[in-house]
Design a protein around this motif. Structure first.
Motif, PDB file in Angstrom:
ATOM      1  N   PRO A 119       0.793  -1.241   0.000  1.00  0.00           N
ATOM      2  CA  PRO A 119       0.000   0.000   0.000  1.00  0.00           C
ATOM      3  C   PRO A 119       0.824   1.290   0.000  1.00  0.00           C
ATOM      4  CG  PRO A 119      -0.180  -1.127   2.126  1.00  0.00           C
ATOM      5  CD  PRO A 119       0.539  -2.053   1.207  1.00  0.00           C
ATOM      6  N   ALA A 120       2.106   1.208   0.331  1.00  0.00           N
ATOM      7  CA  ALA A 120       2.920   2.436   0.388  1.00  0.00           C
ATOM      8  C   ALA A 120       4.037   2.436  -0.658  1.00  0.00           C
ATOM      9  CB  ALA A 120       3.501   2.609   1.790  1.00  0.00           C
ATOM     10  N   ALA A 121       3.814   1.709  -1.761  1.00  0.00           N
ATOM     11  CA  ALA A 121       4.833   1.632  -2.819  1.00  0.00           C
ATOM     12  C   ALA A 121       4.805   2.908  -3.652  1.00  0.00           C
ATOM     13  CB  ALA A 121       4.592   0.397  -3.688  1.00  0.00           C
ATOM     14  N   ALA A 122       5.359   3.964  -3.105  1.00  0.00           N
ATOM     15  CA  ALA A 122       5.232   5.303  -3.694  1.00  0.00           C
ATOM     16  C   ALA A 122       5.909   5.428  -5.055  1.00  0.00           C
ATOM     17  CB  ALA A 122       5.792   6.341  -2.728  1.00  0.00           C
ATOM     18  N   LYS A 123       6.964   4.657  -5.281  1.00  0.00           N
ATOM     19  CA  LYS A 123       7.669   4.824  -6.568  1.00  0.00           C
ATOM     20  C   LYS A 123       6.845   4.275  -7.732  1.00  0.00           C
ATOM     21  CE  LYS A 123      10.425   0.638  -6.786  1.00  0.00           C
ATOM     22  NZ  LYS A 123      11.602  -0.059  -6.350  1.00  0.00           N
ATOM     23  N   ARG A 124       5.763   3.558  -7.443  1.00  0.00           N
ATOM     24  CA  ARG A 124       4.881   3.070  -8.509  1.00  0.00           C
ATOM     25  C   ARG A 124       3.844   4.102  -8.903  1.00  0.00           C
ATOM     26  NH1 ARG A 124       3.733  -3.223  -7.950  1.00  0.00           N
ATOM     27  NH2 ARG A 124       5.594  -3.879  -6.839  1.00  0.00           N
ATOM     28  N   GLY A 125       3.798   5.218  -8.194  1.00  0.00           N
ATOM     29  CA  GLY A 125       2.802   6.246  -8.498  1.00  0.00           C
ATOM     30  C   GLY A 125       2.099   6.666  -7.224  1.00  0.00           C
ATOM     31  N   ARG A 126       0.976   7.369  -7.379  1.00  0.00           N
ATOM     32  CA  ARG A 126       0.242   7.833  -6.200  1.00  0.00           C
ATOM     33  C   ARG A 126      -0.217   6.654  -5.364  1.00  0.00           C
ATOM     34  NH1 ARG A 126      -4.398  10.737  -8.764  1.00  0.00           N
ATOM     35  NH2 ARG A 126      -5.272  10.916  -6.669  1.00  0.00           N
ATOM     36  N   THR A 127      -0.286   6.849  -4.037  1.00  0.00           N
ATOM     37  CA  THR A 127      -0.748   5.782  -3.160  1.00  0.00           C
ATOM     38  C   THR A 127      -2.105   6.150  -2.562  1.00  0.00           C
ATOM     39  OG1 THR A 127       0.485   6.706  -1.306  1.00  0.00           O
ATOM     40  CG2 THR A 127       1.594   4.993  -2.582  1.00  0.00           C
ATOM     41  N   VAL A 128      -2.785   5.145  -2.047  1.00  0.00           N
ATOM     42  CA  VAL A 128      -4.120   5.306  -1.480  1.00  0.00           C
ATOM     43  C   VAL A 128      -3.998   5.919  -0.081  1.00  0.00           C
ATOM     44  CG1 VAL A 128      -6.128   3.995  -0.676  1.00  0.00           C
ATOM     45  CG2 VAL A 128      -4.994   3.360  -2.835  1.00  0.00           C
ATOM     46  N   PRO A 129      -4.792   6.969   0.236  1.00  0.00           N
ATOM     47  CA  PRO A 129      -4.691   7.593   1.561  1.00  0.00           C
ATOM     48  C   PRO A 129      -5.174   6.663   2.682  1.00  0.00           C
ATOM     49  CG  PRO A 129      -6.499   8.551   0.306  1.00  0.00           C
ATOM     50  CD  PRO A 129      -5.767   7.643  -0.634  1.00  0.00           C
ATOM     51  N   GLU A 130      -4.668   6.932   3.890  1.00  0.00           N
ATOM     52  CA  GLU A 130      -5.035   6.093   5.038  1.00  0.00           C
ATOM     53  C   GLU A 130      -6.533   6.101   5.295  1.00  0.00           C
ATOM     54  OE1 GLU A 130      -2.693   6.976   8.487  1.00  0.00           O
ATOM     55  OE2 GLU A 130      -0.818   6.315   7.530  1.00  0.00           O
ATOM     56  N   SER A 131      -7.177   7.231   4.994  1.00  0.00           N
ATOM     57  CA  SER A 131      -8.631   7.309   5.216  1.00  0.00           C
ATOM     58  C   SER A 131      -9.356   6.244   4.373  1.00  0.00           C
ATOM     59  CB  SER A 131      -9.139   8.709   4.864  1.00  0.00           C
ATOM     60  OG  SER A 131      -8.792   9.030   3.529  1.00  0.00           O
ATOM     61  N   ALA A 132      -8.864   6.031   3.145  1.00  0.00           N
ATOM     62  CA  ALA A 132      -9.497   5.024   2.279  1.00  0.00           C
ATOM     63  C   ALA A 132      -9.195   3.610   2.784  1.00  0.00           C
ATOM     64  CB  ALA A 132      -9.011   5.190   0.837  1.00  0.00           C
ATOM     65  N   ILE A 133      -7.987   3.415   3.337  1.00  0.00           N
ATOM     66  CA  ILE A 133      -7.660   2.094   3.901  1.00  0.00           C
ATOM     67  C   ILE A 133      -8.580   1.816   5.092  1.00  0.00           C
ATOM     68  CG2 ILE A 133      -5.857   0.658   4.938  1.00  0.00           C
ATOM     69  CD1 ILE A 133      -3.779   2.206   3.317  1.00  0.00           C
ATOM     70  N   ALA A 134      -8.852   2.856   5.890  1.00  0.00           N
ATOM     71  CA  ALA A 134      -9.769   2.697   7.026  1.00  0.00           C
ATOM     72  C   ALA A 134     -11.157   2.296   6.538  1.00  0.00           C
ATOM     73  CB  ALA A 134      -9.830   3.993   7.829  1.00  0.00           C
ATOM     74  N   GLU A 135     -11.604   2.910   5.449  1.00  0.00           N
ATOM     75  CA  GLU A 135     -12.921   2.560   4.889  1.00  0.00           C
ATOM     76  C   GLU A 135     -12.925   1.119   4.389  1.00  0.00           C
ATOM     77  OE1 GLU A 135     -14.138   5.465   1.913  1.00  0.00           O
ATOM     78  OE2 GLU A 135     -13.605   7.088   3.288  1.00  0.00           O
ATOM     79  N   MET A 136     -11.797   0.713   3.801  1.00  0.00           N
ATOM     80  CA  MET A 136     -11.703  -0.685   3.331  1.00  0.00           C
ATOM     81  C   MET A 136     -11.729  -1.650   4.505  1.00  0.00           C
ATOM     82  SD  MET A 136      -8.917  -0.444   0.277  1.00  0.00           S
ATOM     83  CE  MET A 136      -8.925   1.056  -0.707  1.00  0.00           C
ATOM     84  N   ALA A 137     -11.060  -1.268   5.592  1.00  0.00           N
ATOM     85  CA  ALA A 137     -11.061  -2.120   6.787  1.00  0.00           C
ATOM     86  C   ALA A 137     -12.500  -2.299   7.276  1.00  0.00           C
ATOM     87  CB  ALA A 137     -10.183  -1.515   7.877  1.00  0.00           C
ATOM     88  N   ALA A 138     -13.250  -1.199   7.268  1.00  0.00           N
ATOM     89  CA  ALA A 138     -14.650  -1.258   7.713  1.00  0.00           C
ATOM     90  C   ALA A 138     -15.487  -2.108   6.752  1.00  0.00           C
ATOM     91  CB  ALA A 138     -15.220   0.153   7.805  1.00  0.00           C
ATOM     92  N   ALA A 139     -15.039  -2.178   5.485  1.00  0.00           N
ATOM     93  CA  ALA A 139     -15.778  -2.944   4.472  1.00  0.00           C
ATOM     94  C   ALA A 139     -15.340  -4.407   4.413  1.00  0.00           C
ATOM     95  CB  ALA A 139     -15.603  -2.287   3.105  1.00  0.00           C
ATOM     96  N   GLY A 140     -14.415  -4.809   5.295  1.00  0.00           N
ATOM     97  CA  GLY A 140     -14.062  -6.223   5.362  1.00  0.00           C
ATOM     98  C   GLY A 140     -12.653  -6.586   4.933  1.00  0.00           C
ATOM     99  N   LEU A 141     -11.835  -5.563   4.589  1.00  0.00           N
ATOM    100  CA  LEU A 141     -10.426  -5.848   4.280  1.00  0.00           C
ATOM    101  C   LEU A 141      -9.796  -6.591   5.467  1.00  0.00           C
ATOM    102  CD1 LEU A 141      -7.966  -5.270   2.330  1.00  0.00           C
ATOM    103  CD2 LEU A 141      -7.498  -3.271   3.751  1.00  0.00           C
ATOM    104  N   ASP A 142      -9.041  -7.661   5.178  1.00  0.00           N
ATOM    105  CA  ASP A 142      -8.460  -8.461   6.261  1.00  0.00           C
ATOM    106  C   ASP A 142      -7.084  -7.985   6.693  1.00  0.00           C
ATOM    107  OD1 ASP A 142     -10.332 -10.920   6.652  1.00  0.00           O
ATOM    108  OD2 ASP A 142     -10.192 -10.654   4.483  1.00  0.00           O
TER     109      ASP A 142
END
Ligand code: AMP
Ligand code: FE
Ligand code: FE
Ligand code: ZN
Length: 285
Positions: free
Chosen positions: A190-213
């Protein structure tokens, strides 16, 4: 127990066949290896047939996703490979990779690079076709020295001169599909910045709430600071933490087992999954 939960074969953009990957994983001293080709389960049968004694295979896939214009990868483990909705989504992404690769060939031709679709198709050899295959063609043509050198603004990096986007799944939809198929979801690098823009922590939190393991933390594209931050985030969000090589054979320099996953986390992943089981190697032992 040495556990590597993210590896690619010739079923996508790795250079080991699934059988070679299983043999190399055993030779590298791994006890557990996950086969996670991009948007495909095509390598499973060959991997299972070649599985050496003492090595356990975790069938999986790495799903191409995009949220708010940012590309990301979702590792899916132990899902039912025949569950129709997830199967259809994998096919959609995989099928779109072909016109997309042809589009990149056309852009490269416009830039004066004499690459052909036939060349890329030969390199991909029936695997899920991606930028690393186009990159290998550029290496063959002497345009760049290594596959990595092709992932720049000049050529194939996100938004680069010859870059073309492909269909990518909404990660919330991917989580829903993987869960429905009995699988477990881990957000890859999730923090592989050299591949381009990364997903913000707020979105990871939303994914966690949606069932991300879980999230992949120990990965070659994360520096020490990123790993610390991600470990803290995982703790806050109640996510599992994994580590893996993201092995691609000779298309990357990383070795099998360079990063590994804690056996307790692996145990939790297998307990959560209902779509498939890890496959222990019989291998004539
Ligand atoms: P694609 O799915 O076709 O867009 O290609 C993405 C794949 O390219 C990733 O899964 C990696 O295997 C590879 N890749 C991305 N960035 C790099 C890089 N900087 N160097 C080498 N390979 C890369
Ligand atoms: Fe890849
Ligand atoms: Fe990835
Ligand atoms: Zn990968």
């Amino acid at each position: 127990m040495r556990i590597d939960l993210h590896c690619h074969s010739t079923a996508s953009d790795g250079t080991d066949t699934p059988a070679e990957l299983m043999r190399n994983a055993a030779a590298a001293g791994l006890d557990v290896v996950a086969l996670t080709d991009h948007d495909t389960t095509r390598g499973y049968a060959e991997a299972i047939a070649a599985l050496p004694a003492g090595l356990t295979l975790v069938p999986g896939a790495e799903l191409s996703c995009r949220v708010d214009g940012v590309s990301m990868h979702m590792l899916a483990y132990l899902f039912d490979p025949e569950e129709p909705a997830l199967l259809a989504e994998r096919e959609l992404v995989r099928d779109d990779r072909v016109p997309r690769a042809k589009g990149m060939v056309a852009k490269l031709n416009e830039l004066g690079v004499p690459v052909t679709w036939e060349q890329v198709e030969r390199i991909a050899a029936g695997g899920s076709v991606g930028r690393p295959h186009v990159a290998s063609a550029l290496v063959e043509l002497g345009v760049v020295e290594t596959v990595s050198d092709a992932f720049t603004e000049e050529w194939l990096a996100d938004g680069g001169r010859a870059y073309v986007a492909k269909h990518e799944t909404d990660p919330f939809e991917a989580i829903r599909l993987v869960k429905t198929a009995g699988g477990v979801c881990v957000f890859a690098h999730p923090a592989a910045a050299k591949r381009g823009r990364t997903v913000p922590e707020s979105a990871i939190a939303e994914m966690a709430a949606a069932g991300l393991d879980g999230i992949e933390v120990d990965h070659m594209d994360h520096d020490a600071e990123a790993r610390e931050r991600l470990r803290g985030l995982a703790k806050d969000l109640g996510l599992l933490v994994t580590g893996s090589s993201d092995y691609h054979g000779s298309r990357k320099t990383v070795a099998l087992g360079a990063y590994t996953t804690d056996p307790e986390v692996y145990g939790e992943i297998t307990r959560r999954a209902t779509g498939a089981f890890p496959v222990p190697g019989a291998g004539g032992a």
